[in-house]
Design a protein around this motif. Structure first.
Motif, PDB file in Angstrom:
ATOM      1  N   GLY A  42      -6.097 148.175  90.342  1.00  0.00           N
ATOM      2  CA  GLY A  42      -6.893 149.189  91.034  1.00  0.00           C
ATOM      3  C   GLY A  42      -8.347 148.828  91.190  1.00  0.00           C
ATOM      4  O   GLY A  42      -8.984 149.223  92.163  1.00  0.00           O
ATOM      5  N   ASP A  43      -8.893 148.056  90.254  1.00  0.00           N
ATOM      6  CA  ASP A  43     -10.303 147.689  90.344  1.00  0.00           C
ATOM      7  C   ASP A  43     -10.529 146.369  91.080  1.00  0.00           C
ATOM      8  O   ASP A  43     -11.624 145.838  91.088  1.00  0.00           O
ATOM      9  CB  ASP A  43     -10.937 147.632  88.954  1.00  0.00           C
ATOM     10  N   ASP A  44      -9.498 145.849  91.713  1.00  0.00           N
ATOM     11  CA  ASP A  44      -9.583 144.617  92.497  1.00  0.00           C
ATOM     12  C   ASP A  44      -9.398 144.957  93.975  1.00  0.00           C
ATOM     13  O   ASP A  44      -8.280 145.138  94.451  1.00  0.00           O
ATOM     14  CB  ASP A  44      -8.513 143.637  92.020  1.00  0.00           C
ATOM     15  N   ASP A  45     -10.515 145.064  94.694  1.00  0.00           N
ATOM     16  CA  ASP A  45     -10.480 145.455  96.106  1.00  0.00           C
ATOM     17  C   ASP A  45      -9.537 144.583  96.933  1.00  0.00           C
ATOM     18  O   ASP A  45      -8.809 145.077  97.785  1.00  0.00           O
ATOM     19  CB  ASP A  45     -11.880 145.365  96.727  1.00  0.00           C
ATOM     20  N   ALA A  46      -9.579 143.274  96.697  1.00  0.00           N
ATOM     21  CA  ALA A  46      -8.782 142.344  97.494  1.00  0.00           C
ATOM     22  C   ALA A  46      -7.286 142.577  97.302  1.00  0.00           C
ATOM     23  O   ALA A  46      -6.521 142.548  98.269  1.00  0.00           O
ATOM     24  CB  ALA A  46      -9.157 140.903  97.152  1.00  0.00           C
ATOM     25  N   SER A  47      -6.849 142.833  96.069  1.00  0.00           N
ATOM     26  CA  SER A  47      -5.418 143.050  95.847  1.00  0.00           C
ATOM     27  C   SER A  47      -4.963 144.404  96.392  1.00  0.00           C
ATOM     28  O   SER A  47      -3.850 144.522  96.907  1.00  0.00           O
ATOM     29  CB  SER A  47      -5.055 142.903  94.368  1.00  0.00           C
ATOM     30  N   VAL A  48      -5.814 145.413  96.316  1.00  0.00           N
ATOM     31  CA  VAL A  48      -5.482 146.723  96.891  1.00  0.00           C
ATOM     32  C   VAL A  48      -5.337 146.602  98.410  1.00  0.00           C
ATOM     33  O   VAL A  48      -4.379 147.105  98.997  1.00  0.00           O
ATOM     34  CB  VAL A  48      -6.539 147.781  96.515  1.00  0.00           C
ATOM     35  N   LEU A  49      -6.255 145.900  99.039  1.00  0.00           N
ATOM     36  CA  LEU A  49      -6.167 145.686 100.491  1.00  0.00           C
ATOM     37  C   LEU A  49      -4.915 144.889 100.835  1.00  0.00           C
ATOM     38  O   LEU A  49      -4.244 145.176 101.829  1.00  0.00           O
ATOM     39  CB  LEU A  49      -7.424 144.984 100.998  1.00  0.00           C
ATOM     40  N   ALA A  50      -4.563 143.917 100.010  1.00  0.00           N
ATOM     41  CA  ALA A  50      -3.358 143.122 100.249  1.00  0.00           C
ATOM     42  C   ALA A  50      -2.103 143.994 100.211  1.00  0.00           C
ATOM     43  O   ALA A  50      -1.178 143.788 101.004  1.00  0.00           O
ATOM     44  CB  ALA A  50      -3.264 141.985  99.237  1.00  0.00           C
ATOM     45  N   VAL A  51      -2.057 144.972  99.302  1.00  0.00           N
ATOM     46  CA  VAL A  51      -0.915 145.898  99.248  1.00  0.00           C
ATOM     47  C   VAL A  51      -0.819 146.669 100.562  1.00  0.00           C
ATOM     48  O   VAL A  51       0.255 146.775 101.157  1.00  0.00           O
ATOM     49  CB  VAL A  51      -1.032 146.879  98.052  1.00  0.00           C
TER      50      VAL A  51
END
Length: 89
Positions: A57-66
Motif C-alpha cells: 500500500g505504501d508503494d505507489d508504483a506497485s499500487v499503480l501496477a495493480v
C-alpha cells in the motif's frame, strides 16, 4: 498524489488518488481499494518488461501496477510514482 481514472471489465468507471499510505493506498473508490487489498503481498510486474515488486500500500508504483493489470486505465495525472527499491539492483 497520482490520480487515475479507469474502467473495470464490466464497464463501471472509477477515479482514485494513489496516496502512498499503507493504511489507505487509494481513495475515491471502495472497489479499487478492495482490488489493491486483495493483491497485497503478491509479486507484480511494474511494467510489461520491467522489474517485479511486491504489492504494498505504501508503494505507489506497485499500487499503480495493480490498477494497470486488473483494470483499463483511461487517464493518469500527477507526479510519476516513485520506484521501489528492487533487491539486487
Amino acid at each position: 498524489m497520482v490520480t487515475v481514472t479507469g474502467a473495470y471489465d464490466d464497464g463501471a468507471t472509477y477515479t482514485v488518488q494513489i496516496t502512498g499510505r499503507a493504511d489507505r493506498p487509494v481513495i475515491g473508490s471502495y472497489r479499487a481499494a478492495a482490488l489493491v487489498e486483495i493483491h497485497q503481498g503478491e509479486p507484480i510486474a511494474l511494467s510489461p518488461t520491467g522489474p517485479r515488486a511486491t504489492v504494498a500500500g505504501d508503494d505507489d508504483a506497485s499500487v499503480l501496477a495493480v490498477l494497470r493489470q486488473y483494470t483499463n486505465i483511461l487517464e493518469e495525472s500527477g507526479p510519476v510514482p516513485r520506484r521501489p527499491r528492487v533487491p539486487g539492483s
